[in-house]
Design an enzyme around this catalytic site. Structure first.
Site, PDB file in Angstrom:
ATOM      1  CD  GLN A   1      -3.085   0.489   2.301  1.00 26.55           C
ATOM      2  OE1 GLN A   1      -2.662   0.186   3.413  1.00 26.55           O
ATOM      3  NE2 GLN A   1      -4.367   0.564   2.040  1.00 26.55           N
TER       4      GLN A   1
ATOM      5  CG  ASP B   1      -0.826   3.390   4.517  1.00 24.72           C
ATOM      6  OD1 ASP B   1      -1.667   4.283   4.355  1.00 24.72           O
ATOM      7  OD2 ASP B   1      -0.986   2.419   5.264  1.00 24.72           O
TER       8      ASP B   1
ATOM      9  CE  LYS C   1     -14.189   4.637   1.801  1.00 29.09           C
ATOM     10  NZ  LYS C   1     -13.610   3.400   1.273  1.00 29.09           N
TER      11      LYS C   1
ATOM     12  CG  HIS D   1      -5.918   6.686   8.203  1.00 29.70           C
ATOM     13  ND1 HIS D   1      -5.350   5.593   8.799  1.00 29.70           N
ATOM     14  CD2 HIS D   1      -6.647   7.300   9.171  1.00 29.70           C
ATOM     15  CE1 HIS D   1      -5.719   5.545  10.076  1.00 29.70           C
ATOM     16  NE2 HIS D   1      -6.517   6.571  10.313  1.00 29.70           N
TER      17      HIS D   1
END
Length: 642
Positions: free
Chosen positions: A385, A387, A469, A515
Site C-alpha cells: 500500500q 500509505d 473518506k 490516512h
C-alpha cells in the site's frame, strides 16, 4: 375513498384516489411521449415500479430510459427473464439462488448437476427472446414469512427458505413473471417487452453466500441495454478489455507470475515487473520527499493486542489471518500500517512545533481474500500500500487535505489519469467514535472538496469504521472506473492510542490523524496501468526503454559496445544479437511493446551511429549514441513532469 395529491417533481399535480397505482398517476401527469420513456419512478430515495400503490400526498420522479436507474431496473428484470428461460429449457430440477443487477449487467446463480455450455446459452437466449415478445407482466405480491417458507419448502427451493429465515421479516415480497416466482424487493419493468437488447456473457463458479463450505453454484452473467447500438458498443469494449487483460499481458511481457505451489493471491515479480515496480516506487518516493514527507519502514507482524487496541479485531477480523504464537504471545500479520505509524509518533514527546508530521511508507500488508475472489493483481492476499499518515492540529486540517488532493491529482495525471470521479463516503452502520467527531471529519472533507472546486458525489454509509473518506475513482482509456485513491480523517485512533502533543498553552492535546493512499494497492495500480496502456508503457516507466538489433553477425561487436555505453548512461536497454532476420527481431520487439529499437548495420557501425525505430513503426534518422541518450533523457524528464 379520500383523494390525495400526486405531483411530478417541478411539474404538474393531480388528484387521485388513495390506493391508486404509480402508473395510474403518471398516466395523468405525463405526456404520451414521456410515458413511452418512463419505466419506473422514485419516491424520495425509494425506487418503485408502476404497481406501487399511493396512499398519501406524493411527489414522483419519473425514471426514464437513459438514466442509471432505468438501466438498473432493466437489468434486474432481464435477470428474472433469464431465470424463467433457464427453468423453461432445463426444467424445475434447476434450483435458483439469487439474481441481482450489477454494474454493467446482471447475473443469476443456479444449482444444476450439469455444467452450462455455450450451446446452452444459445437455447437460453432464444427462449428469452420468445418471452420478451410475449410482453409478460411483472406482478408483485406479498406473503407472510411463514407461508412463504412453507411454499418454498414444498417446492424444494432450499436457498429461498434460508434467505427468508435470515430476513426475519413478518412479510416478504415476490415478483411473478410467467411461471417463475422469486423472492424479490423489485422494482421491475411494467412487462418484458421493454427488454430490447441483451446478451449472456459467461458462466463462473460461485459458492452459496460466498462460503467455500456451501453449495457450488453456476453463475450466469449477462448484460442488457435499451438500444442495440449501446449493446454492441459494450460488447466491443469487452473485446478490447480482453486484449488488455493484465493477466494475459503480464505473462506475455514477463512482468509477474502466480504459482499455486507458492500460494494463490501471492505475486512473484519477474525482472521486468520488478523494474517497472522500482520505477514507480522511486517516482513515488521522490514526489513525497519534494512534498515534505518522511519515509518509514515497519514490521510485517505485531502482537495481537495492538489490533485489539486499534479496533481491527472487532471490525476487520474476517479480513485478517489467524494469529500465531511466538514466545507464548499471540502475533498477527498486519492488515494495515496505521498502528505502526502511531507507534513511531508515540515514541517521542511531540510539540505543536513538530506538527504537521507527514510520514509515508510503501508497506506490505496481508488480507484474507476468498479463493473465488482472487483476480490477478487486482485481488491478492499480500499487497503493498502506498500509505501515508499525517498528524496535525485542528487548524491545520483543511490545508493538509488541500495538499493531499494536489499531490494526489498530480501523481494520477503524471501516470496518465486525468479523468476521474470523486466520492465522499459517510458513516457506515458498523463504526466507532462520537457523532461530533464524525460530523467534524465529514464537514472537513466536504469543505476541502468544495473550496478546491472539485465536484463530488455522496456515497452514503461507505466510510471506514473509524472515519469518513474521499475516494477517487480513475477512468482508463476504455472508460472503466478503478478505485485507487482514498483520504480518511480519523479522530478515533489517536484517542484509542492516547496520542498527545503539547500545545501553545503547554497543555496536552490530541492530534488529528489523516490516512491516505494515492495509488492504493501498488499491485492493483500496476494492473490498472497495464490495462490502461495495453502494456505499451510511457518511456519514463517502461521496464525496457530500447532494444539493440543487429542486421548480421558482422555488427555484433559494435552492438555490444553500444549496449555497454547506454547501460553506463543509465538507460534500460536490451540486446538481441541472434542470427535471425531483422524483420523477425523487429516484430518480437514490437510484441514486447519496447518503445525504441536501435538497428545496427554496416553503415551504422562505420559511422558510429544507430538507426532508431519506434514501436509504432516510425523510423527516425540515424543519430549518435549520445544524441539518442539525450533524447531519451529529455523524454523521461517530460514524462515525469520535470
Amino acid at each position: 375513498m379520500a383523494d390525495i395529491t400526486v405531483s411530478v417533481k417541478d411539474g404538474e399535480s393531480v388528484q387521485v384516489s388513495a390506493g391508486s397505482s404509480v402508473q395510474e398517476a403518471l398516466l395523468q401527469l405525463l405526456s404520451n411521449k414521456q410515458r413511452k420513456q418512463t419505466v419506473a419512478a422514485r419516491i424520495g430515495d425509494r425506487l418503485v415500479d408502476f404497481t406501487t400503490t399511493l396512499n398519501e400526498d406524493t411527489v414522483l420522479v419519473p425514471v426514464q430510459i437513459g438514466s442509471d436507474d432505468a438501466l438498473d431496473v432493466l437489468r434486474h428484470s432481464t435477470a428474472h427473464i433469464m431465470a424463467l428461460a433457464v427453468r423453461d429449457v432445463f426444467g424445475t430440477n434447476v434450483k435458483v439462488a439469487i439474481g441481482p443487477s450489477i454494474e454493467n449487467g446482471f447475473y443469476y446463480d443456479f444449482l444444476r448437476d450439469e455444467a452450462f455450455t455455450p450451446e446452452d446459452f444459445e437455447k437460453i437466449e432464444a427462449r428469452m427472446s420468445e418471452l420478451v415478445r410475449a410482453a409478460l407482466p411483472f406482478n408483485r405480491t406479498e406473503m407472510s414469512s411463514g407461508d412463504a417458507i412453507e411454499k418454498f419448502k414444498a417446492e424444494n427451493e432450499k436457498f429461498k427458505v434460508e434467505l427468508i429465515e435470515d430476513l426475519g421479516a413478518e412479510t416478504v415480497s415476490f415478483y411473478h413473471v410467467g411461471e417463475f416466482t422469486d423472492l424479490c424487493r423489485g422494482p421491475h419493468l411494467p412487462n418484458s417487452s421493454f427488454i430490447k437488447s441483451f446478451k449472456l456473457l459467461r458462466v463462473a463458479g460461485a459458492y452459496w453466500r460466498g462460503d467455500e463450505k456451501r453449495d457450488v453454484l453456476q453463475r450466469i452473467y449477462g448484460t442488457a441495454f435499451y438500444d442495440q447500438k449501446d449493446l454492441k458498443k459494450y460488447l466491443n469494449s469487452l473485446e478490447e478489455a480482453k486484449k488488455r487483460d493484465h493477466r494475459k499481458l503480464g505473462k506475455e511481457l514477463e512482468l509477474f507470475t502466480i504459482k499455486d505451489e507458492i500460494g494463490p493471491g501471492l505475486i512473484l515479480w519477474q525482472p521486468k515487473g520488478a523494474q517497472l515496480r522500482r520505477l514507480i516506487e522511486d517516482f513515488w518516493k521522490d514526489e513525497h520527499y519534494r512534498h515534505d514527507y518522511e519515509l518509514l519502514y515497519t514490521p510485517h507482524i505485531a502482537r495481537q493486542d495492538l489490533w485489539k487496541t486499534s479496533g481491527h479485531l472487532d471490525f476487520y477480523s474476517e479480513n485478517m489471518y489467524s494469529s500465531m504464537a511466538i514466545d507464548e504471545v499471540e502475533y498477527q500479520l498486519k492488515p494495515m500500517n496505521c498502528p505502526f505509524h502511531i507507534g513511531v509518533f508515540n515514541s517521542l514527546k511531540r510539540s505543536y512545533k513538530d506538527l504537521p508530521i507527514r510520514w509515508c511508507e510503501l508497506g506490505t500488508v496481508y488480507r484474507y481474500e476468498r479463493a473465488g475472489a482472487l483476480h490477478g493483481l487486482f485481488r491478492v492476499r499480500g499487497f503493498t500500500q502506498d500509505d501515508a499518515h499525517i498528524f496535525c492540529m485542528p487548524e491545520q486540517l483543511e490545508e493538509e487535505i488541500f495538499n493531499i488532493l494536489d499531490l494526489n491529482l498530480h501523481i494520477l495525471k503524471t501516470f496518465g489519469f486525468d479523468d476521474y470521479d470523486i466520492y465522499l463516503s459517510t458513516r457506515p452502520e458498523k463504526s466507532v467514535g462520537t457523532d461530533d467527531h464524525w460530523n467534524k471529519s465529514t464537514e472537513a472533507l466536504k469543505l476541502a472538496l468544495e473550496k478546491k472546486g472539485l465536484g463530488y458525489v455522496i456515497d452514503p454509509g461507505e466510510g471506514v469504521f473509524y472515519g469518513p473518506k474521499i475516494d477517487i475513482k480513475i477512468k482508463d482509456q476504455i472508460g472503466r472506473s478503478w478505485q485507487c485513491s482514498t483520504i480518511q480523517v480519523d479522530f478515533n485512533l489517536p484517542e484509542r492510542f492516547e496520542m498527545e502533543y503539547t500545545g501553545t498553552d503547554n497543555s496536552e492535546h490530541q492530534p488529528i490523524m489523516i490516512h491516505r493512499a494515492l495509488m492504493g494497492s501498488l499491485e492493483r495500480f500496476i494492473g490498472v496501468l497495464i490495462e490502461h496502456y495495453a502494456g505499451a508503457f510511457p518511456l519514463w516507466f517502461a521496464p525496457v526503454q530500447a532494444r539493440i538489433l543487429n542486421i548480421t553477425d558482422d555488427q555484433a561487436g559494435y552492438a555490444e559496445e553500444v549496449f555497454k555505453q547506454l547501460r553506463m548512461l543509465g538507460l534500460r536497454i536490451e540486446k538481441d544479437l541472434r542470427n535471425e532476420k531483422l524483420n523477425y527481431k523487429i516484430r518480437e520487439a514490437q510484441v514486447a511493446k519496447i518503445p525504441y529499437m536501435l538497428i545496427i548495420g554496416d553503415k551504422e557501425k562505420d559511422d558510429g551511429t544507430v538507426t532508431v525505430r519506434l514501436r509504432n513503426g516510425k523510423n527516425l534518422p540515424p543519430m549518435s549514441i549520445k544524441d539518442f541518450a539525450d533524447m531519451i533523457d529529455a523524454e523521461v524528464k517530460e514524462g515525469r513532469g520535470y
